[in-house]
Design an enzyme around this catalytic site. Structure first.
Site, PDB file in Angstrom:
ATOM      1  N   ASP A 184      74.764  61.186  21.303  1.00 57.71           N
ATOM      2  CA  ASP A 184      74.105  59.947  21.711  1.00 57.71           C
ATOM      3  C   ASP A 184      72.621  60.283  21.891  1.00 57.71           C
ATOM      4  O   ASP A 184      72.246  61.010  22.816  1.00 57.71           O
ATOM      5  CB  ASP A 184      74.741  59.443  23.019  1.00 57.71           C
ATOM      6  CG  ASP A 184      74.112  58.141  23.518  1.00 57.71           C
ATOM      7  OD1 ASP A 184      72.958  57.849  23.154  1.00 57.71           O
ATOM      8  OD2 ASP A 184      74.777  57.435  24.300  1.00 57.71           O
ATOM      9  N   LYS A 209      67.586  49.994  23.736  1.00 57.82           N
ATOM     10  CA  LYS A 209      66.585  50.787  24.435  1.00 57.82           C
ATOM     11  C   LYS A 209      65.323  50.964  23.575  1.00 57.82           C
ATOM     12  O   LYS A 209      64.698  49.990  23.229  1.00 57.82           O
ATOM     13  CB  LYS A 209      67.221  52.110  24.857  1.00 57.82           C
ATOM     14  CG  LYS A 209      68.575  51.936  25.588  1.00 57.82           C
ATOM     15  CD  LYS A 209      68.392  51.158  26.863  1.00 57.82           C
ATOM     16  CE  LYS A 209      69.606  50.923  27.728  1.00 57.82           C
ATOM     17  NZ  LYS A 209      70.889  50.674  27.171  1.00 57.82           N
TER      18      LYS A 209
HETATM   19  C1  LIG Z   1      72.443  56.819  26.775  1.00 58.56           C
HETATM   20  C2  LIG Z   1      73.110  55.492  26.624  1.00 58.56           C
HETATM   21  N1  LIG Z   1      74.084  55.345  25.731  1.00 58.56           N
HETATM   22  C3  LIG Z   1      74.719  54.168  25.557  1.00 58.56           C
HETATM   23  C4  LIG Z   1      74.416  53.070  26.327  1.00 58.56           C
HETATM   24  C5  LIG Z   1      75.157  51.759  26.131  1.00 58.56           C
HETATM   25  O1  LIG Z   1      74.388  50.872  25.404  1.00 58.56           O
HETATM   26  P1  LIG Z   1      74.468  49.272  25.547  1.00 58.56           P
HETATM   27  O2  LIG Z   1      74.034  48.922  26.924  1.00 58.56           O
HETATM   28  O3  LIG Z   1      73.544  48.809  24.462  1.00 58.56           O
HETATM   29  O4  LIG Z   1      75.881  48.876  25.286  1.00 58.56           O
HETATM   30  C6  LIG Z   1      73.397  53.168  27.269  1.00 58.56           C
HETATM   31  C7  LIG Z   1      73.039  51.994  28.109  1.00 58.56           C
HETATM   32  O5  LIG Z   1      72.358  52.091  29.096  1.00 58.56           O
HETATM   33  C8  LIG Z   1      72.729  54.418  27.432  1.00 58.56           C
HETATM   34  O6  LIG Z   1      71.764  54.578  28.348  1.00 58.56           O
END
Ligand SMILES: Cc1ncc(COP(=O)(O)O)c(C=O)c1O
Length: 395
Positions: A184, A209
């Site tokens: 990620d 983000k």
């Molecule tokens: C590192 C990370 N991965 C995944 C996600 C999940 O993404 P989403 O809120 O777009 O579903 C977030 C959300 O804050 C995140 O900070």
């Protein structure tokens, strides 16, 4: 723009990041000459006769605006295939469809709270199991290896403690043990780090983000160089259906155009703020990989081209100090999320990481005095002043 169900392998070898961000997958519209990819707000497409169409049949399966985003995402992450989703969590859930009942995964221990929740509270019910390890040391992953381990999932830098995992060691470990490796990369953004270059199979983003960048859209993306994984994921993207609408895909595409410029400023501001915090008497510890004091600064320097805009820090005085600071900032808005042009401040223990059980938070070091900030691209003097004024009320 053609819409075959599989993406063509387009690689503009010589384009730099900024050029890819603006042009990859985004040729002028063949129907009208529009320079910007239009929002193809349609659910279906006319067919000339049975099976004869322009490559698009139904928008869950494929849509021209989404396709442009998917190709652009692939280019930014130096991959060959991209897939866009309705949220980062939809991207994560669809990625997890690569695994089956009985499979085990090794996961870095301070992953985003929502990822932890998906794994522990949803996917364990489907017969998957997970070992959460401190990914600062590859030996912890080696120790967690089981006969049924099929994948590794890491974040680096981690959220909210900004720990760093060695991308090359994890990719090598995964390859040696025939595991699917997933990173990620939301925190670093593809501008500062490309896990596929270190041998990772899949890279995932919450495009909500930095990629979207303006706090006006929720989205997700996955990129790979492996055709087999792409085809399986493409099947599941269509079968499960967690796709972004055309307007959301377009918003992310528009955000991406300025990603490089924004990331430069996020980082410049963050470094100055991290240095100020480090010298402040009410601050006990600052976590920012760009600081020489970060225990893994050398590793971060080796595998990242920059350190990003996320900082966390521990206040002396626990929850009382945290509450005071959160109430007193004006430019840093108290809100979840990160990566937008505006600066945000939050309290992981009660906000983004509240879904972690208290004992897990304590074990990880997510204390009540921990504050996380997403440094925006406002003028740094204003941001420094806002924090300094608010810190004066603490302690
Ligand atoms: C590192 C990370 N991965 C995944 C996600 C999940 O993404 P989403 O809120 O777009 O579903 C977030 C959300 O804050 C995140 O900070």
């Amino acid at each position: 723009m053609r819409g075959e169900s599989m993406q063509t392998h387009v690689k503009e070898e010589t384009w730099h990041f900024e050029t890819i961000a603006i042009h990859k997958g985004q040729d002028p519209d063949p129907a009208t000459g529009a320079v910007i990819v239009p929002i193809y707000q349609t659910s279906t497409y006319v067919q000339e006769s049975l099976g004869k169409h322009k490559g698009f049949e139904y928008s869950r399966t494929s849509n021209p605006t989404r396709k442009a985003l998917e190709e652009c995402l692939a280019g930014l992450e130096k991959g060959d295939f991209g897939l866009a989703f309705s949220s980062g969590m939809a991207a994560a859930a669809t990625t997890m469809n690569l695994f089956s009942q009985g499979d085990h995964l090794i996961v870095s221990d301070d992953v985003y709270g929502g990822t932890f929740r998906l794994f522990q509270r949803v996917l364990t019910r489907y017969g998957l199991s997970f070992s959460f390890v401190d990914a600062r040391d590859i030996k912890n992953a080696e120790k967690a290896l089981q006969k049924n381990t099929k994948g590794i999932w890491i974040e680096t830098p981690t959220n909210p403690l900004l720990k760093i995992a060695d991308l090359k060691s994890f990719a090598d470990f995964a390859r040696a043990n025939n595991l699917i490796s997933i990173c990620d990369n939301t925190f670093a953004s593809p501008y500062f780090q490309n896990p596929l270059e270190f041998g990772f199979d899949l890279v995932l983003h919450s495009t909500t983000k930095y990629l979207g960048g303006h706090s006006d859209v929720v989205g997700g993306g996955v990129v790979t160089r492996r055709q087999d994984l792409y085809e399986t994921l493409k099947f599941h993207q269509n079968a499960v259906g967690g796709i972004p609408g055309p307007f959301d895909a377009w918003l992310v595409l528009r955000g991406i155009k300025t990603l490089a410029l924004r990331m430069e400023r996020h980082e410049k501001n963050a470094l100055q703020i991290a240095r100020m915090l480090e010298g402040h008497p009410v601050v006990q510890r600052v976590n920012y990989p760009g600081l020489e004091s970060h225990p893994q600064h050398a590793l971060a320097k080796k595998q990242m081209r920059g350190f990003g805009g996320m900082i966390s820090f521990e206040l002396k005085g626990g929850i009382h100090s945290a509450r005071t600071l959160l109430e007193k900032t004006r430019l840093f808005s108290l809100a979840e999320s990160l990566g937008g042009v505006e600066s945000l401040i939050e309290h992981p223990a009660t906000m983004t990481h509240a879904s972690l059980p208290p004992e897990v938070r304590a074990q990880l070091g997510i204390s009540d005095g921990l504050i996380r900030i997403s440094v925006g691209i406002e003028h740094v003097e204003d941001l420094l002043q806002d924090l300094q004024k608010a810190l004066a009320f603490v302690g």
